[in-house]
Write an enzyme that holds these catalytic residues in place. Structure first.
Site, PDB file in Angstrom:
ATOM      1  N   ARG A  97       0.551  -1.126   0.035  1.00  0.00           N
ATOM      2  CA  ARG A  97       0.118   0.079   0.254  1.00  0.00           C
ATOM      3  C   ARG A  97       0.684   0.942   0.076  1.00  0.00           C
ATOM      4  O   ARG A  97       0.488   2.434  -0.960  1.00  0.00           O
ATOM      5  CB  ARG A  97      -1.045   0.391   1.191  1.00  0.00           C
ATOM      6  N   GLY A 348       1.693 -19.197  19.554  1.00  0.00           N
ATOM      7  CA  GLY A 348       3.229 -19.600  19.287  1.00  0.00           C
ATOM      8  C   GLY A 348       2.933 -19.046  17.940  1.00  0.00           C
ATOM      9  O   GLY A 348       4.180 -19.044  17.144  1.00  0.00           O
ATOM     10  N   GLU A 371       3.483  10.015   8.401  1.00  0.00           N
ATOM     11  CA  GLU A 371       2.388  10.501   7.730  1.00  0.00           C
ATOM     12  C   GLU A 371       1.954  11.351   9.190  1.00  0.00           C
ATOM     13  O   GLU A 371       0.880  11.448   9.010  1.00  0.00           O
ATOM     14  CB  GLU A 371       0.771   9.625   7.394  1.00  0.00           C
ATOM     15  N   GLY A 372       3.097  11.212   9.904  1.00  0.00           N
ATOM     16  CA  GLY A 372       2.729  12.316  11.244  1.00  0.00           C
ATOM     17  C   GLY A 372       2.335  10.945  12.229  1.00  0.00           C
ATOM     18  O   GLY A 372       1.665  10.106  12.600  1.00  0.00           O
ATOM     19  N   HIS A 374       1.182   8.999  16.238  1.00  0.00           N
ATOM     20  CA  HIS A 374      -0.080   9.067  16.380  1.00  0.00           C
ATOM     21  C   HIS A 374      -0.198   9.988  17.062  1.00  0.00           C
ATOM     22  O   HIS A 374      -1.318  10.871  17.350  1.00  0.00           O
ATOM     23  CB  HIS A 374       0.101   8.066  17.575  1.00  0.00           C
ATOM     24  N   PHE A 391       1.959  23.119  19.686  1.00  0.00           N
ATOM     25  CA  PHE A 391       3.719  23.230  18.420  1.00  0.00           C
ATOM     26  C   PHE A 391       4.436  24.509  18.548  1.00  0.00           C
ATOM     27  O   PHE A 391       5.351  24.091  18.311  1.00  0.00           O
ATOM     28  CB  PHE A 391       2.873  22.581  17.174  1.00  0.00           C
TER      29      PHE A 391
END
Ligand code: TGC
Ligand code: FAD
Length: 392
Positions: A97, A348, A371-372, A374, A391
């Site tokens: 992906r 297992g 992509e940033g 969590h 920020f």
């Protein structure tokens, strides 16, 4: 994982909200993944190799630029179709992906959105057909979550630019023919440049030793006085909103993709729980196992509905970056928690390549960071609801 017994799960009949075209596209990608990806993905991960033959197949199923207009070689599809493709690909492997979302959302999207007509015509058809592969250079060794601090920069030399600096953790870099690179001009403004393999002073060393996304190639981009033609500057965007705008599209795709990884883990755990007998009963008969499985499908169902709604908003050009952040954060975390619980259910066997679980867990450890991270997405939601920027 040569015997892929995956079955889709749709507890709230979200399928009723899709068009026939959506379902057709989704089913054809699912079939391709079963036929071409599942038989080789475990061994590719064990060997830490990106199977290059996937490129042709990805192009053929329309995974490169699904929502880019057809006149540029794209699929001309809507955002839900794009999301469904990402979901099915990540059901196969997050690295697969990644390859498709970088090509579509981080290379074709900026060239389409910020490029001029000459750039669109030169690059987009070749990227859609997989003849050229692309990568996206934003992150630097000292600037990951805070890309505004980037040091890569270029100087205007009259008839060309000269670019210096480096990028780190770049998906597809080792084999990319084209790189969309973000760097500062002499005034400190972030601009986008299109680099091509073979430009003197431009190299793409591979990053080795990853325990995650092993079927995806990752590398650095190194710029040592690279002479970049002036026509390779993306003319239609200035500032950090350029790369961050691309991330909206890629993060949206990841929010769908993560559902695919979660579904694969849930599906495998459900089947295993019904087949594996301990204490004279299938382990699915134990309440603790049922609790795990019931919570998994509840979380998957919530994510399916949330993400479908986000797709509708995106089709209407109404999805905000903060809404996309919420979906990326929620869905990737959901998938990682489900993968860990699914690993428990497999006992297992869950750590072996017989089942896809451990590979999904390892992959999702990257997906929750790139992509940033969590926490960055949590702070984006925090900023959106309080109006206060954590920020600064
Ligand atoms: P800030 O001052 O908030 O914003 C700067 C300018 O950008 C605008 N903006 C956006 N525009 C479009 N979409 C968004 N999502 C935007 N977010 C902000 C903003 O309006 C402003 O515009 P203007 O016109 O006023 O200049 O920026 P900041 O420096 O405070 O940073 C904010 C922060 C931390 C949220 C942001 O930098 C961030 O998202 N950091 C995370 C970095 C990140 O996600 N990197 C990803 C690298 S690519 C990758 O990982 C690919 S993995 C590929 C794969 O394999 O799938
Ligand atoms: P840092 O920014 O150093 O963060 C470290 C920790 O500090 C994190 O937990 C973070 O949440 C936390 N933190 C940072 N700032 C704050 C804050 N203000 N408040 C609270 N906590 C904070 N980048 C690209 O440009 N192109 C790619 O193709 C690409 N592909 C990637 C592929 C892989 C496999 C990986 C692992 C990464 C890839 N990346 C790519 C880079 C990715 O986007 C960065 O790793 C990510 O943005 C985080 O940056 P960092 O690793 O430097 O971590």
């Amino acid at each position: 994982m040569s015997n892929d017994r995956y079955q889709y799960h749709d507890y709230y009949q979200v399928d009723d909200l899709l068009t026939e075209e959506h379902k057709l596209i989704r089913n054809s990608v699912r079939e391709w993944v079963k036929k071409e990806v599942s038989p080789v993905v475990e061994s590719a991960c064990q060997k830490a190799e990106f199977p290059r033959q996937w490129i042709k197949g990805l192009a053929e199923i329309g995974a490169f630029g699904p929502y880019i207009p057809q006149e540029y070689g794209g699929g001309g599809l809507d955002q839900i179709a794009y999301g469904l493709i990402m979901m099915e690909l990540e059901r196969g492997d997050s690295g697969l992906r990644s390859t498709a979302s970088v090509q579509s959302s981080l290379v074709m999207y900026p060239i389409y959105t910020y490029g001029n007509e000459t750039q669109r015509k030169k690059y987009l058809p070749k990227l859609a057909s997989g003849e050229w592969m692309g990568c996206f250079g934003l992150t630097e060794p000292d600037f990951g979550s805070n890309p505004a601090g980037m040091l890569s920069s270029f100087k205007d030399m009259g008839d060309h630019y000269v670019l210096n600096g480096s990028k780190m953790w770049i998906s597809n870099a080792p084999f990319a023919d084209v790189a969309v690179v973000w760097a500062k001009d002499e005034t400190g403004l972030v601009r986008g440049l299109i680099l091509e393999r073979g430009m003197k002073g431009f190299s793409t060393p591979e990053t080795h030793g990853k325990w995650s996304l092993r079927a995806s190639a990752t590398g650095e981009l190194v710029f040592d006085n690279v002479k970049v033609p002036k026509e390779n500057l993306l003319p239609n965007v200035k500032g950090l909103k350029g790369p961050l705008g691309c991330l909206n599209s890629a993060r949206y795709g990841i929010s769908w993709g993560a559902i695919g990884a979660a579904l694969d883990c849930y599906d495998s755990a459900l089947r295993y729980a019904k087949e594996r007998v301990q204490f004279g009963k299938p382990i699915a008969a134990f309440q603790l196992t049922q609790k795990k499985l019931a919570e998994m499908i509840t979380e998957i169902t919530k994510a399916q509905v949330l993400t479908w709604r986000l797709g509708v908003l995106k089709n209407e050009n109404r999805a905000t970056p903060a809404q996309i952040s919420m979906a990326k954060r929620n869905n990737v975390n959901m998938a990682l928690q489900i993968a860990r619980e699914a690993r428990q259910i497999h006992g297992g066997m869950g750590i072996t390549g017989e089942y896809p679980i451990m590979r999904h867990i390892m992959n999702l450890e990257s997906v929750i960071t790139y992509e940033g991270t969590h926490d960055i997405h949590l702070l984006i939601t925090g900023m959106d609801i309080t109006g206060i920027n954590a920020f600064e």
